[in-house]
Design an enzyme around this catalytic site. Structure first.
Site, PDB file in Angstrom:
ATOM      1  N   LYS A  30       0.855  -1.192   0.000  1.00 19.24           N
ATOM      2  CA  LYS A  30       0.000   0.000   0.000  1.00 19.24           C
ATOM      3  C   LYS A  30       0.889   1.240   0.000  1.00 19.24           C
ATOM      4  O   LYS A  30       2.061   1.202   0.391  1.00 19.24           O
ATOM      5  CB  LYS A  30      -0.930   0.022   1.212  1.00 19.24           C
ATOM      6  CG  LYS A  30      -0.234   0.087   2.582  1.00 19.24           C
ATOM      7  CD  LYS A  30       0.191   1.471   3.006  1.00 19.24           C
ATOM      8  CE  LYS A  30       0.912   1.506   4.334  1.00 19.24           C
ATOM      9  NZ  LYS A  30       1.508   2.836   4.633  1.00 19.24           N
ATOM     10  N   ASP A  32      -2.678  -0.766  10.555  1.00 22.64           N
ATOM     11  CA  ASP A  32      -2.905  -0.827   9.110  1.00 22.64           C
ATOM     12  C   ASP A  32      -3.587  -2.120   8.662  1.00 22.64           C
ATOM     13  O   ASP A  32      -3.994  -2.233   7.499  1.00 22.64           O
ATOM     14  CB  ASP A  32      -1.576  -0.696   8.355  1.00 22.64           C
ATOM     15  CG  ASP A  32      -1.001   0.705   8.409  1.00 22.64           C
ATOM     16  OD1 ASP A  32      -1.734   1.640   8.802  1.00 22.64           O
ATOM     17  OD2 ASP A  32       0.187   0.873   8.065  1.00 22.64           O
TER      18      ASP A  32
END
Length: 300
Positions: free
Chosen positions: A9, A143
């Site tokens: 990401k 996350d």
């Protein structure tokens, strides 16, 4: 046996409005999944309850010798979390094939853990929804909830409040540049706490730009408050941004707490040219072309 994929990401924007009374930092950020991915292969063990993890590097691209394979690894924690939650006393073998560098701000560890959650849920037919896995994953890392679903999303709180976005720009070419040093997330947050008057990026404007699908608009609205905190101690970050921008990038920025810098490109050929030239100049660095994608674990 089941195979899952763990997508890297980037953070298109990060603001940290304040530090909470519980010691955590309140964040407001937009995350984006990439086609760069690790592979997770999980197989049930015929006997015993040990959860064993092996880590290998894909084509020797990453030195994995420093990565733990014991209970401190997020993959093992994720697997045990689901088994214990369901009262299952069995073992498994996990093979992690690494392509995402660590200590890079690319969410590799969190994405690996999220992939394990999805894989174990499927392999053992546990019946958790993705929302259930996100809730459970929040206890592993901030996350992880995003990495369970991936795509494009705005995250708030400590990262557990996931607001999915219908991304207007999928398949955007990127170049990732990670120098031969990492940056401590804790150290960067400590530095940020000492900044008297930090400049807060405008995440609402970035969200509008992302929804528009305009790469130039996204690049113009990007901002990372952690990059501002990192620059005094790591001036190389600014140099890397300048180098990437010199190769026709629409914009460049550090992702997460670093040390990776990414460049957004409008043209895939320009991205490939940039990566090739940067690799010639910095042969020991991790430099990779990739693209944005709108689903965690999906094939690029």
């Amino acid at each position: 046996m089941v195979t899952e994929f763990a997508c890297a990401k980037i953070n298109l924007g990060i603001d940290v409005p304040f530090r909470r009374d519980d010691g955590y930092h309140e964040v407001d950020m937009i995350m984006q999944s990439l086609s760069l991915r690790d592979t997770i292969i999980i197989e049930k063990r015929s006997s015993g309850s040990e959860v064993k993890l092996d880590i290998v590097s894909d084509e020797g691209s990453i030195d994995v010798s420093a990565l733990p394979t014991d209970g401190s690894n997020l993959c093992i924690r994720a697997a045990k979390l689901l088994l214990e939650d369901k009262g299952i006393d069995t073992g498994m073998d996990i093979l992690l094939i690494k392509r995402i560098p660590f200590e890079a701000g690319l969410g590799g560890g969190s994405s690996d853990a999220a992939a394990v959650l999805r894989a174990v849920n499927y392999l053992y037919e546990l019946g958790y929804s993705l929302d259930d896995l996100m809730r459970l994953g929040a206890g592993i890392g901030a996350d992880v909830p995003f990495c369970v679903k991936g795509g494009t999303a705005r995250l708030k709180g400590i990262g557990e409040r996931y607001e999915p976005m219908a991304a207007g720009a999928s398949g955007v070419p990127l170049v990732l540049v990670k120098p031969d040093f990492g940056i401590s997330t804790a150290a960067i947050y400590n530095t940020l706490d000492s900044v008297a008057d930090p400049v807060h990026p405008y995440i609402d404007a970035l969200e509008s730009a992302v929804r528009s699908g305009s790469i130039k608009s996204i690049a113009g609205a990007m901002g990372n408050i952690l990059e501002d905190a990192a620059l005094p101690g790591y001036p190389m970050i600014a140099s890397i941004k300048s180098e990437i921008n010199s190769y026709k990038a629409a914009g460049a920025m550090m992702t997460g707490s670093g040390s990776t810098v990414f460049g957004l490109f409008e043209d895939e050929k320009d991205a490939r040219t940039a990566a090739m030239n940067l690799k010639k100049k910095h042969p020991t660095w991790f430099i990779k072309t990739t693209t944005t994608q709108n689903k965690a674990g999906a094939s690029p």
